[in-house]
Design a protein around this motif. Structure first.
Motif, short mmCIF file in Angstrom:
data_model
loop_
_atom_site.label_atom_id
_atom_site.label_comp_id
_atom_site.label_asym_id
_atom_site.label_seq_id
_atom_site.Cartn_x
_atom_site.Cartn_y
_atom_site.Cartn_z
N GLU A 138 0.68 -1.66 -0.41
CA GLU A 138 -0.38 -0.01 -0.35
C GLU A 138 1.31 0.81 -0.53
O GLU A 138 0.44 2.21 -0.79
CB GLU A 138 -1.00 -0.12 1.05
CG GLU A 138 -2.27 1.08 1.43
CD GLU A 138 -2.45 1.15 2.55
OE1 GLU A 138 -2.97 2.25 3.25
OE2 GLU A 138 -2.89 0.03 3.47
N ASN A 139 1.63 1.37 1.00
CA ASN A 139 2.54 2.32 0.61
C ASN A 139 3.56 2.16 -0.63
O ASN A 139 3.64 3.61 -1.03
CB ASN A 139 3.55 2.64 2.24
CG ASN A 139 2.32 2.16 3.24
OD1 ASN A 139 2.46 4.02 3.71
ND2 ASN A 139 2.37 2.12 4.22
N PHE A 140 3.52 2.12 -1.10
CA PHE A 140 5.04 1.57 -2.47
C PHE A 140 3.85 1.96 -3.48
O PHE A 140 4.53 2.80 -3.95
CB PHE A 140 5.19 0.32 -2.45
CG PHE A 140 6.52 -0.81 -1.88
CD1 PHE A 140 7.34 0.63 -1.07
CD2 PHE A 140 6.81 -1.69 -1.90
CE1 PHE A 140 8.33 -0.12 0.37
CE2 PHE A 140 8.25 -1.81 -0.75
CZ PHE A 140 9.04 -1.53 0.60
N GLN A 141 2.64 1.08 -3.17
CA GLN A 141 1.94 2.30 -5.15
C GLN A 141 1.70 3.59 -4.30
O GLN A 141 1.21 4.26 -5.13
CB GLN A 141 0.54 1.41 -4.49
CG GLN A 141 1.00 -0.61 -4.58
CD GLN A 141 -0.08 -1.30 -5.15
OE1 GLN A 141 -0.84 -1.01 -4.01
NE2 GLN A 141 -0.44 -1.98 -5.46
N LYS A 142 1.00 4.26 -3.07
CA LYS A 142 1.86 5.05 -2.49
C LYS A 142 2.03 6.51 -3.13
O LYS A 142 2.41 7.60 -3.33
CB LYS A 142 1.07 5.63 -1.13
CG LYS A 142 -0.52 5.31 -1.08
CD LYS A 142 -0.45 6.07 0.27
CE LYS A 142 -2.30 5.64 1.18
NZ LYS A 142 -1.22 5.21 2.70
N ALA A 143 3.95 6.10 -3.13
CA ALA A 143 5.05 6.55 -3.67
C ALA A 143 4.77 6.51 -4.88
O ALA A 143 5.35 7.48 -5.23
CB ALA A 143 6.10 5.32 -2.65
N GLN A 144 4.76 5.16 -5.55
CA GLN A 144 5.60 5.10 -7.27
C GLN A 144 4.81 6.73 -7.92
O GLN A 144 5.59 6.51 -8.68
CB GLN A 144 4.25 4.19 -7.71
CG GLN A 144 5.16 3.76 -8.86
CD GLN A 144 6.20 3.36 -8.77
OE1 GLN A 144 7.00 2.15 -7.63
NE2 GLN A 144 7.49 3.92 -9.34
N PRO A 145 3.42 6.83 -7.52
CA PRO A 145 3.01 8.07 -8.93
C PRO A 145 3.87 9.99 -7.96
O PRO A 145 4.08 10.58 -8.95
CB PRO A 145 1.42 8.12 -9.07
CG PRO A 145 1.10 7.60 -7.18
CD PRO A 145 1.99 6.49 -7.08
N ILE A 146 4.07 10.00 -7.32
CA ILE A 146 4.87 11.08 -6.13
C ILE A 146 6.49 11.03 -6.91
O ILE A 146 6.26 11.61 -7.67
CB ILE A 146 4.72 10.54 -5.02
CG1 ILE A 146 2.91 11.04 -4.41
CG2 ILE A 146 5.67 12.11 -4.35
CD1 ILE A 146 2.79 10.31 -3.24
N ARG A 147 6.58 9.32 -6.42
CA ARG A 147 7.96 9.27 -7.17
C ARG A 147 8.07 10.03 -8.68
O ARG A 147 9.35 10.36 -9.23
CB ARG A 147 8.45 7.34 -6.99
CG ARG A 147 9.58 7.50 -7.73
CD ARG A 147 10.61 8.65 -6.82
NE ARG A 147 11.19 6.97 -5.19
CZ ARG A 147 11.31 7.76 -4.30
NH1 ARG A 147 12.26 8.50 -4.16
NH2 ARG A 147 11.77 6.52 -3.64
N GLU A 148 7.60 9.44 -9.54
CA GLU A 148 7.38 9.86 -11.00
C GLU A 148 7.08 10.95 -11.49
O GLU A 148 7.32 11.81 -12.29
CB GLU A 148 6.15 8.84 -12.04
CG GLU A 148 6.11 7.51 -11.95
CD GLU A 148 5.25 6.19 -11.84
OE1 GLU A 148 4.02 6.88 -12.58
OE2 GLU A 148 5.09 5.23 -12.33
N LYS A 149 5.91 11.85 -10.35
CA LYS A 149 6.06 13.43 -9.96
C LYS A 149 7.35 13.93 -9.72
O LYS A 149 7.80 14.83 -10.88
CB LYS A 149 4.74 13.49 -9.20
CG LYS A 149 4.16 15.27 -9.32
CD LYS A 149 3.69 15.83 -8.43
CE LYS A 149 2.69 16.70 -8.28
NZ LYS A 149 2.61 17.33 -7.17
N ALA A 150 8.78 13.44 -9.18
CA ALA A 150 9.54 13.99 -9.03
C ALA A 150 10.40 13.34 -10.03
O ALA A 150 10.97 14.54 -10.35
CB ALA A 150 10.19 13.59 -7.35
N GLY A 151 10.67 12.33 -10.73
CA GLY A 151 10.81 12.45 -12.18
C GLY A 151 12.60 11.78 -12.20
O GLY A 151 12.98 11.68 -13.22
N ASP A 152 12.87 11.55 -11.10
CA ASP A 152 13.74 10.48 -10.93
C ASP A 152 13.56 9.25 -11.85
O ASP A 152 13.10 8.74 -10.85
CB ASP A 152 14.76 10.68 -9.39
CG ASP A 152 16.28 10.45 -9.43
OD1 ASP A 152 16.24 9.47 -10.13
OD2 ASP A 152 16.86 10.90 -8.75
N PRO A 153 14.33 9.18 -12.45
CA PRO A 153 14.50 7.81 -13.72
C PRO A 153 15.45 6.44 -12.40
O PRO A 153 14.21 5.71 -12.27
CB PRO A 153 15.15 7.78 -14.88
CG PRO A 153 15.87 9.39 -14.64
CD PRO A 153 15.02 9.74 -13.21
#
Length: 194
Positions: A138-153
């Motif tokens: 659940e926490n990993f999945q919450k982080a994923q779109p936020i991480r994509e927004k940050a944009g660090d591949p």
């Protein structure tokens, strides 16, 4: 600077610089630089697996922020997240979760998307270590779109690898393979330097 030395993996020299900066900052009453030096000393200690020393240095930075009511430092989420990571490395998972949650709150308050994603992943990792895979996911999945927004591949791919590994532990092979394939597609599509 000490940060450049850290990136060059010259931790001992970086630590000397950070301690020197701390001494100077304390002598002239520059509390903002004092916090940064304490935080960076904690970072070196964390990177050299001296987790108890890292925690003490980071706590010192947070105490300085509170004592002098320093409002110009917006990276407090990093401090909490680094403490959470240290506690996780020491297998003190309740403390890891507590400080990850503080890091997430601070990051959200200061619109620090990278800090928020890091905190969610650290929190998820603590749940994973406790065998609470659903909460971890659940926490990993919450982080994923936020991480994509940050944009660090780099972090996006790293996170996908973690999620894939978690799916494997959960016996969700198809989801794990799909997540791994997504990571591979990203890696293959990212421009390479020559």
């Amino acid at each position: 600077s000490g940060i450049c030395l850290m990136k060059l993996d010259q931790k001992k020299a970086a630590l000397e610089r950070f301690y020197n900066a701390l001494r100077i900052a304390e002598s002239i009453g520059d509390h903002t630089t004092e916090v940064r030096a304490q935080a960076n000393i904690g970072w070196v200690m964390m990177e050299t697996n001296q987790f108890e020393k890292a925690i003490q240095s980071i706590k010192g930075a947070l105490e300085t922020i509170r004592k002098y009511n320093i409002t110009t430092i917006k990276s407090g989420g990093v401090l909490y997240n680094n403490m959470a990571s240290c506690f996780g490395s020491l297998n003190q998972l309740d403390s890891a979760k507590k400080y990850a949650q503080l890091g997430i709150e601070f990051a959200r308050k200061n619109e620090d998307v990278a800090g928020e994603a890091n905190g969610l992943f650290i929190l998820g990792t603590a749940f994973e270590k406790q065998g609470k895979y659903a909460e971890a996911l659940e926490n990993f999945q919450k982080a994923q779109p936020i991480r994509e927004k940050a944009g660090d591949p780099f972090f996006i791919v790293s996170d996908l690898a973690e999620i894939s590994s978690l799916y494997a532990r959960m016996g969700k092979t198809d989801e794990g393979i799909a997540t791994s394939e997504k990571a591979l597609i990203m890696v293959c599509s990212y421009p390479r330097s020559t």
